[in-house]
Design an enzyme around this catalytic site. Structure first.
Site, PDB file in Angstrom:
ATOM      1  N   GLY A 212       0.792  -1.223   0.000  1.00  0.00           N
ATOM      2  CA  GLY A 212       0.000   0.000   0.000  1.00  0.00           C
ATOM      3  C   GLY A 212       0.823   1.272   0.000  1.00  0.00           C
ATOM      4  O   GLY A 212       0.282   2.352  -0.249  1.00  0.00           O
TER       5      GLY A 212
ATOM      6  N   CYS B   3     -27.914  -8.110 -17.127  1.00  0.00           N
ATOM      7  CA  CYS B   3     -27.271  -7.859 -18.411  1.00  0.00           C
ATOM      8  C   CYS B   3     -28.223  -8.251 -19.536  1.00  0.00           C
ATOM      9  O   CYS B   3     -28.781  -9.350 -19.532  1.00  0.00           O
ATOM     10  CB  CYS B   3     -25.973  -8.659 -18.513  1.00  0.00           C
ATOM     11  SG  CYS B   3     -25.228  -8.572 -20.159  1.00  0.00           S
TER      12      CYS B   3
ATOM     13  N   CYS C  88     -23.000  -6.159 -19.485  1.00  0.00           N
ATOM     14  CA  CYS C  88     -21.796  -6.367 -18.674  1.00  0.00           C
ATOM     15  C   CYS C  88     -20.687  -5.450 -19.162  1.00  0.00           C
ATOM     16  O   CYS C  88     -20.451  -5.338 -20.367  1.00  0.00           O
ATOM     17  CB  CYS C  88     -21.298  -7.803 -18.804  1.00  0.00           C
ATOM     18  SG  CYS C  88     -22.343  -9.021 -18.017  1.00  0.00           S
TER      19      CYS C  88
END
Lengths: 198, 300
Positions: free
Chosen positions: B37, B246, B271
């Site tokens: 990080g 979708c 999608c």
């Protein structure tokens, strides 16, 4: 004047070999405790293992001061590093980016090495430490990023004091030391984010 | 669709970058993995694409890719958008590696703004293109200050920013680049992925690398690392939901794009991940509507 000694050969295919070695050590660093074969067909000079030479060829250059433990400071090793890497050789391990210890007995105390700062933790050193065996010997439990639960790493030829010193550094995170253990062509990493069983 | 390996372009080094540059990026990547990080500075180079087109991700990919890798590149989930096509061609030409559109077959996935719907597996590496790597940049402009805030783990101001969302809108309105805490230590920008994808980062078995070319930063999330989206006990983190499935494959669990199909208000939800959608349709899943049907409905 002495005739020039033959310089140790480097990678056969510098581009692809250094990429493969890097991916090996990246795999090791991303999975602390995993023993990874570096698959590096390089010549070596005593007392350096093939994995150590491969790591230096792949990662060290003029930007990375290098400290070598006393038994590794011989003409063959120094000549090869000067020729292939061009790394400055540090006389004091605390200023080195890569610290190479040929044996655990020759390693400097871990808290004397460059540990980075809270502002710039990436400036910490990487310790490349040669051991007698990976996958055999005393087992140590590891936990932290890169590990699903707990990992067990067996290392032969590493003293208790090493693990105690390493454990003592954990409270300093994000400062710390990234350790790569080398046995022949195999490496295993213990980055600073890993908690080791004291 | 998978394209086999071929001869790389003559006159360029493998993967375009010179070896010294790759080495310095590789060292930065190793440090980034060791401090999950944390944004490691690196000497970002000029690339044959402008900043903002994924030069950070390209430099990371160029430094890790090898002849045996299979590369997939997506932009907003799709393999056939301009940015994805250009970057895929760049690597196909300069490395000769095999490329694929199938998530499952790729060893390296470079992405802009999405994480594939199909769960990533161990051994895969996902490379994110990052425009602004510093999550605190919009609340503190000075690099010297944000660096100190990270060193001291002083992240209260980010919670204030999320609280201001709640005070103004009644909910946390941040929908992409939603800040996360990595391994309980560093605050990290997940790149502009929708917050829908944030939960996929948590304890993912794949290695996640992030490259920001203009801002010259590399950071990483190793496998099985905790990635927690910031929230409050009374306003827990939540992802987007849709009233639709979708229209092409009927998926109810994927991130949907709204596509306008005509000038009479006709639209459909499909999608965003084209590989996921295609795989489902190949497996026989069918959606409720086609653009034509929707357009006809709108016309009536």
């Amino acid at each position: 004047m002495r005739p020039a000694a033959t310089v140790l050969g480097g990678f056969r295919h510098p581009v692809h070999d250094s990429q493969r070695v890097f991916r090996g050590v990246l795999d090791a660093m991303a999975h602390p405790g995993r023993v990874v074969g570096l698959d590096a067909a390089v010549a070596t000079a005593a007392p350096l293992h093939r994995g150590t030479v491969a790591l230096l060829l792949a990662l060290a250059d003029f930007e990375t001061p290098l400290w070598l433990s006393p038994s590794a400071c011989n003409d063959a090793v120094l000549g090869a590093i000067r020729f292939h890497c061009g790394s400055p050789i540090a006389s004091d391990p605390s200023g080195a980016a890569f610290v190479v210890a040929a044996t655990a007995a020759e390693r400097p105390r871990l808290d004397t090495l460059g540990l980075g700062s809270d502002l710039y933790p990436e400036r910490a050193a990487t310790l490349i430490l040669q051991v007698d065996g990976l996958g055999v010997g005393r087992e140590i439990a590891l936990a932290g990023p890169g590990i699903d639960g707990t990992a067990r790493l067996a290392v032969d030829g590493l003293d208790e004091a090493f693990w105690a010193e390493r454990h003592a550094l954990e409270i300093l995170f994000p400062r710390g030391l990234d350790v790569i253990l080398v046995d022949g062509e195999a490496v295993a990493a213990v980055p600073r984010s890993t908690a080791v069983e004291a | 669709m998978t394209n086999a390996m071929r001869e790389p372009l003559a006159g360029y080094n493998f993967a375009y970058l010179d070896e010294q540059m790759k080495r310095s990026i590789r060292r930065a990547i190793l440090k980034a993995v060791a401090v999950p990080g944390y944004q490691v500075p690196f000497g970002s180079r000029e690339m044959p694409l402008p900043y903002g087109w994924g030069t950070g991700g390209i430099q990371v990919t160029a430094s890790i890719i090898g002849a045996e890798d299979v590369l997939k590149v997506i932009d907003q989930g799709a393999d056939d958008t301009t940015n994805a096509v250009s970057i895929r061609q760049f690597f196909a030409r300069t490395t000769g590696v095999a490329t694929t559109e199938r998530t499952a077959e790729a060893t390296i996935i470079q992405t802009r703004h999405r994480i594939p719907e199909r769960p990533l597996g161990p051994g895969q590496i996902i490379v994110y293109q990052v425009p602004i790597p510093e999550p605190l940049r919009w609340v503190e402009a000075r690099e010297t200050e944000t660096r100190k805030m990270h060193a001291l783990q002083e992240y209260g101001v980010m919670h204030v920013k999320l609280y201001e969302d709640i005070a103004r809108f009644g909910c946390i309105n941040t929908s992409y680049n939603y800040p996360v805490l990595v391994n309980g230590r560093y605050l990290m920008a997940p790149s502009p992925i929708p917050k829908f994808d944030n939960p996929k980062m948590d304890r993912n078995p794949a290695l996640q690398l992030f490259g920001a070319g203009r801002e010259k930063r590399i950071y990483a999330v190793p496998p099985f690392t905790s990635v927690k989206s910031l929230d409050f006990e009374d306003y827990p983190f939540d992802v987007q939901h849709w009233d639709h499935c979708c229209a092409l494959c009927g998926a109810a669990d994927s991130y949907l794009d709204e596509v306008v199909t005509d000038d009479r208000g006709g639209r459909m939800f499909v999608c965003s991940d084209t590989d996921y959608c295609g795989e489902r349709r190949t497996a026989g899943h069918v959606g409720a509507g086609t653009p034509v049907a929707l357009a006809a409905e709108a016309a009536e």
